[in-house]
Motif scaffolding. Structure first.
Motif, short mmCIF file in Angstrom:
data_model
loop_
_atom_site.label_atom_id
_atom_site.label_comp_id
_atom_site.label_asym_id
_atom_site.label_seq_id
_atom_site.Cartn_x
_atom_site.Cartn_y
_atom_site.Cartn_z
N GLY A 90 1.92 1.76 -2.26
CA GLY A 90 1.23 0.50 -1.99
C GLY A 90 2.04 -0.38 -1.07
N ASP A 142 -1.02 -10.69 -1.02
CA ASP A 142 -1.79 -9.54 -0.53
C ASP A 142 -1.24 -8.21 -1.04
OD1 ASP A 142 -3.45 -11.26 0.84
OD2 ASP A 142 -2.36 -11.09 2.72
N SER A 178 2.72 -4.94 0.20
CA SER A 178 2.33 -6.35 0.16
C SER A 178 2.92 -7.04 1.38
CB SER A 178 2.83 -7.02 -1.12
OG SER A 178 4.24 -7.03 -1.14
N ASN A 205 -1.54 -10.75 -7.26
CA ASN A 205 -1.74 -10.66 -5.82
C ASN A 205 -0.86 -11.62 -5.04
OD1 ASN A 205 -3.26 -9.69 -3.48
ND2 ASN A 205 -4.09 -11.76 -3.39
N SER A 235 -0.16 -0.73 -6.36
CA SER A 235 1.20 -0.78 -5.83
C SER A 235 2.20 -0.58 -6.96
CB SER A 235 1.46 -2.12 -5.14
OG SER A 235 0.70 -2.25 -3.97
N GLN A 289 -1.31 -4.74 -2.48
CA GLN A 289 -2.35 -3.70 -2.48
C GLN A 289 -2.58 -3.17 -3.89
OE1 GLN A 289 -1.16 -0.67 0.32
NE2 GLN A 289 -0.71 -2.17 1.92
#
Length: 299
Positions: free
Chosen positions: A68, A99, A70, A50, A104, A101
């Motif tokens: 996805g 962050d 980020s 993440n 992704s 997703q």
């Protein structure tokens, strides 16, 4: 910072190893015993993880988002990465992500400057100054994806002159990205507050080692510290001091993870009075000491 180390392709791959797919149908298998990164690497990123530690590379990284997304941080700027976006990360910038997703997926192309001919210096210089991520329309996305797929085929087949063909494919990719950047409408700076905010962020990247106070930057901008603080709070949503400290923290994280210099030397390089002051500063933001951070994340 002039003396900051730049990490190699091999170090980059090791740092993000958990993000690479094992036995991928597309790209190189970084887990294979005989894998050895050369002048270029193409691989699939499985989207796991993440958040990434700030890194500063000696090579280029061209990332195509398949699905996805980020948040990608590049120097003082944040980019919202979505499906069908393309971004080139250039040598010397400090970048990280967070962050990401779920589910992704990204295709990543990594290459050294020396892999490409000298004739593309002007093209690379353009990208060194224009770091933004580009959202591709469906047609251009298919075009770019096809180039990645051709590079993958060249690597898999290893036929004669495959590296020369790969060079031309990378250059084609860089020209497409340049064209898309130039076609993207420029964000018009409509007022003085936006001008101040943009200049402030640029100044931090230039002077974060020297200056750690809002007053120092206000003096350069020839405005009062109060004016600068209020402007940044309204324009960017956070305090001016937040952005100054954020950049310093990134540098400390990077040096802790990618150099073997002592914490005392890091504090000296970044103009802290001593290592204790740096330790208090770092712990206030990260919740742990520089020593503990280095033990947990040193590459």
């Amino acid at each position: 910072m002039q003396n900051s180390p730049l990490i190699t392709i091999e170090q980059t791959l090791n740092q993000y190893k958990e993000l690479h797919a094992k036995n991928p149908s597309f790209g190189m298998d970084t887990y294979a015993k005989d894998f050895k990164p050369d002048n270029f690497v193409i691989l699939t990123n499985n989207g796991k993880g993440n958040k990434g530690i700030p890194i500063r590379c000696a090579h280029y990284i061209c990332i195509l988002a398949l699905k996805g997304g980020s948040i990608r941080h590049v120097n003082q700027y944040d980019y919202n990465i979505t499906a069908q976006s393309l971004q080139l990360l250039v040598p010397g910038v400090i970048h990280s992500f967070e962050d990401t997703q779920p589910n992704s997926e990204f295709i990543v192309l990594v290459f050294n400057r020396d892999f490409l001919p000298q004739e593309v210096e002007e093209l690379l210089a353009f990208h060194n100054k224009h770091l933004q991520s580009i959202d591709l329309d469906c047609l251009e996305f298919k075009n770019v994806l096809n180039i990645y797929e051709q590079i993958n085929i060249e690597y898999k087949n290893l036929k004669s002159d495959y590296q020369e063909i790969t060079k031309h494919l990378i250059i084609q990719l860089l020209y497409i990205l340049k064209r898309e950047k130039l076609a993207k409408p420029k964000i018009e700076i409509k007022n003085r507050a936006q001008q101040i905010s943009n200049k402030f962020l640029s100044l931090i990247e230039e002077h974060f080692v020297e200056y750690k106070s809002v007053k120092s930057y206000a003096d350069i901008l020839n405005i009062t510290p109060k004016h600068l603080s209020e402007t940044i709070k309204v324009s960017l949503g956070k305090s001016a001091l937040h952005f100054i400290h954020k950049r310093i923290i990134k540098e400390i994280q990077y040096l802790l993870c990618y150099s073997d210099i002592s914490i005392k030397q890091i504090s000296s390089n970044l103009n802290f009075e001593n290592s204790s002051e740096l330790g208090r500063f770092f712990k206030r933001y990260e919740g742990l000491s520089p020593n503990t951070y280095r033990l947990n994340f040193h590459n």
